[in-house]
Design an enzyme around this catalytic site. Structure first.
Site, PDB file in Angstrom:
ATOM      1  N   ASN A  42      37.319  40.231  43.467  1.00  0.00           N
ATOM      2  CA  ASN A  42      37.015  40.660  42.108  1.00  0.00           C
ATOM      3  C   ASN A  42      37.227  42.169  41.987  1.00  0.00           C
ATOM      4  O   ASN A  42      36.990  42.927  42.928  1.00  0.00           O
ATOM      5  CB  ASN A  42      35.621  40.207  41.646  1.00  0.00           C
ATOM      6  CG  ASN A  42      34.496  40.509  42.594  1.00  0.00           C
ATOM      7  OD1 ASN A  42      34.716  40.771  43.772  1.00  0.00           O
ATOM      8  ND2 ASN A  42      33.278  40.471  42.093  1.00  0.00           N
ATOM      9  N   ALA A  46      35.057  49.977  34.463  1.00  0.00           N
ATOM     10  CA  ALA A  46      34.030  50.638  33.649  1.00  0.00           C
ATOM     11  C   ALA A  46      33.984  50.032  32.247  1.00  0.00           C
ATOM     12  O   ALA A  46      32.922  49.978  31.620  1.00  0.00           O
ATOM     13  CB  ALA A  46      34.293  52.138  33.580  1.00  0.00           C
ATOM     14  N   TYR A  48      33.763  46.853  31.004  1.00  0.00           N
ATOM     15  CA  TYR A  48      33.414  45.603  31.685  1.00  0.00           C
ATOM     16  C   TYR A  48      34.342  44.438  31.386  1.00  0.00           C
ATOM     17  O   TYR A  48      34.625  43.615  32.247  1.00  0.00           O
ATOM     18  CB  TYR A  48      31.979  45.196  31.326  1.00  0.00           C
ATOM     19  CG  TYR A  48      30.905  46.026  31.975  1.00  0.00           C
ATOM     20  CD1 TYR A  48      31.206  47.211  32.669  1.00  0.00           C
ATOM     21  CD2 TYR A  48      29.569  45.656  31.884  1.00  0.00           C
ATOM     22  CE1 TYR A  48      30.207  47.973  33.241  1.00  0.00           C
ATOM     23  CE2 TYR A  48      28.566  46.407  32.464  1.00  0.00           C
ATOM     24  CZ  TYR A  48      28.883  47.564  33.142  1.00  0.00           C
ATOM     25  OH  TYR A  48      27.889  48.311  33.712  1.00  0.00           O
ATOM     26  N   GLU A  55      39.101  34.673  41.874  1.00  0.00           N
ATOM     27  CA  GLU A  55      39.909  33.460  41.748  1.00  0.00           C
ATOM     28  C   GLU A  55      41.145  33.709  40.887  1.00  0.00           C
ATOM     29  O   GLU A  55      42.244  33.266  41.202  1.00  0.00           O
ATOM     30  CB  GLU A  55      39.070  32.329  41.113  1.00  0.00           C
ATOM     31  CG  GLU A  55      37.830  31.964  41.887  1.00  0.00           C
ATOM     32  CD  GLU A  55      36.595  32.733  41.416  1.00  0.00           C
ATOM     33  OE1 GLU A  55      36.683  33.963  41.194  1.00  0.00           O
ATOM     34  OE2 GLU A  55      35.541  32.092  41.273  1.00  0.00           O
TER      35      GLU A  55
HETATM   36 ZN    ZN Z   1      35.790  33.873  37.211  1.00  0.00          ZN
END
Ligand code: ZN
Length: 129
Positions: A42, A46, A48, A55
């Site tokens: 992941n 900043a 978001y 994934e």
């Molecule tokens: Zn996800």
């Protein structure tokens, strides 16, 4: 490719997670039909909304390399079972409705077919493709 090896690759990918905001590091390893494995972590931002899950990072890497058929994905995190979020379930369903999902956290392993995580999924066949 054994499940153990795929889980190990997901755990390795997790080390690259960029998670300064949530601290929730995730790694993924996506096994293609042709035997290739695409990993991802992941990547937060900043802003978001720009955050990308492990994934989908792995999936986009694979598709951008010309790979579109997948058998299995391993996802690794800590603290709780890292089943994919809704957006990732949908993105994976596009290419692999029969995908097997393995998750590992704190030494635990669990699995579920994607069809169970996203019942009655909306995919290419929904549009007649
Ligand atoms: Zn996800």
């Amino acid at each position: 490719m054994t499940d153990e090896k795929l889980l190990e690759l997901a755990l390795d990918a997790r080390k690259n997670a960029y998670v300064p905001y949530s601290g929730y590091a995730v790694g993924a390893a996506l096994l293609a039909e042709d035997g290739r494995v695409f990993t991802g972590c992941n990547v937060e931002n900043a802003a978001y909304g720009n955050t990308l899950c492990a994934e989908r990072t792995a999936l986009v890497k694979a598709v951008s390399e010309g790979c579109r058929r997948f058998i299995k994905i391993a996802i690794a995190s800590a603290g709780s079972a890292p089943y994919p979020c809704g957006a990732c379930r949908q993105s994976l369903y596009e290419f692999a409705p029969e995908l097997e999902v393995l998750v590992t956290w704190d030494g635990n392993v669990a699995r579920a077919p994607l069809g169970e995580l996203l019942p009655h999924g909306f995919g290419p066949s929904s549009l007649g493709k």
